[in-house]
Design an enzyme around this catalytic site. Structure first.
Site: not given
Length: 388
Positions: A69, A71, A73-74, A193, A263, A336
């Site tokens: 995805h 976001h 942090d990914h 998510h 996530d 995670h």
């Protein structure tokens, strides 16, 4: 893609195991899957290329990147990685022929992700004036609710972007075989998510079954057939002897299966596709650890922590363990983790105790092996034992 007759090894190396914020012991999310000589990345959080430089994973071997995805942090490490991997600003020496200074990469590096991946990469490279020496291509996994056309951007193709990027549509709720060759395939399905998110299933093609030499050697000796025929049988090829006898190779069996989730507070949509993996990688962002975690709130319970964790789109170790049981996983690797859970090595007793506590919570719901990942941890994915 490097040509492969088969996978001699299948290895997972965790490059980042933090959630939301990195810590001094955990980087943002990234995982390297090594398939014999090739490397595929799953997620690419900030500073992933630094993590690669500290690891045994070779950046020059990366052929594909799969984003769960968008976001940050990914995915915030993807553009710097492309600049280095594809011989842009700060190019990688390993990718350049020293005699000609030309890039040795021939086929585009492939990027897979949800709607918006193409726009993110194209805009980022364009507005940072990043020049790449080799091509890339973006394939988007589109939901039925996504627009049929358009890329969420009005910018034209970046000069290094291949126009062959596919918009891959779902079939009965899954994206089957988004990549497939003779050795391995990748399928995907949505997981729940706080943003559109994807889980991936990597499936090795059927492999030769276990061979009992005593079933073959007498026939080979009787017909004076070279023992090299045993190698052909081991590879799944039937052998016809001089007297017309046909020696049948052992029945092939399922190859290794790996499920990598992004996530999620509920991965149910991928459950059928993910059945019976040799390894499931599942997030476990928050845990209730009274007596172990000094930050535990006095009013918290296992139930309240789960409710709060789910409200933020994430899972607890118990939720991960329950899903591992549901799909029949052999092993479960948790990752995670909240920044409050340090990822030091086992020499740090406090960190070790926290990870053991998290593993025990997952083990309440799952009877198989539970692994709490830390940065640079490496796991070989082995075949399931032969059925009896």
């Amino acid at each position: 893609m490097t040509a492969r007759r088969g996978l001699s090894s299948l290895n997972v190396t965790f490059l980042g195991t933090a959630s939301a914020q990195p810590s001094s012991t955990r980087n943002h999310s990234a995982l390297a899957l090594r398939l014999s000589g090739d490397v595929w990345l799953f997620d690419c959080g900030e500073a992933t290329q630094h993590q690669l430089q500290k690891s045994a994973v070779k950046m020059g071997k990366i052929q594909k990147v799969f984003l769960t995805h968008l976001h940050g942090d990914h995915c915030f490490g993807l553009l710097p990685l492309l600049a280095s991997r594809l011989n842009g600003a700060g190019g990688i020496v390993d990718d350049v022929d020293p005699r000609t200074q030309a890039s040795k990469i021939e086929s585009p590096l492939e990027i897979y992700g949800p709607l918006g991946t193409r726009a993110y990469v194209r805009n980022g490279l364009t507005y940072t004036h990043t020049l790449l020496g080799s091509p890339y291509v973006v394939h988007e996994l589109r939901l039925p609710s996504d627009p049929q056309g358009g890329d969420h951007t009005t910018l034209p193709l970046h000069e290094s972007e291949s126009p062959l990027g596919r918009n891959i549509l779902q079939n009965e709720g899954v994206w089957e075989n988004v990549f497939r060759d003779d050795v391995v395939s990748v399928s995907a399905a949505p997981i729940l998510h706080s943003a559109p998110c994807v889980g991936y299933v990597v499936q090795e093609s059927p492999v030769p079954g276990k061979m009992d030499p005593s079933s073959y050697i007498p026939h080979l000796k009787r017909t004076k057939t070279p023992m090299s025929a045993m190698s052909r049988l081991q590879q799944g090829e039937d052998v016809t002897l001089a007297d017309g006898t046909v020696l049948q190779a052992p029945a092939r069996r399922s190859g290794r299966k790996l499920v990598i989730l992004g996530d999620t507070y509920d991965p149910s949509p991928i459950a059928e596709l993910a059945k019976s993996p040799d390894l499931l990688i599942h997030e476990a962002t928050n845990a209730h650890l009274p007596g172990l975690d000094a930050n535990t709130k006095a009013e918290d319970t296992f139930e309240s922590v789960e409710v709060r964790t789910k409200s933020r789109g994430h899972s607890t170790p118990q939720m991960a363990g329950a899903f591992a049981t549901r799909i029949g996983a052999r092993k479960l690797a948790l990752n995670h983790f909240s920044a409050r859970y340090a990822g030091n090595d086992d020499a740090n007793e406090h960190s070790k105790g926290i990870m053991q506590g998290i593993a025990k919570l997952a083990a309440k719901e799952f009877q198989g092996d539970v692994i709490c990942a830390r940065d640079f941890m490496s796991i070989d994915v082995d075949l399931s034992p032969d059925p009896q």
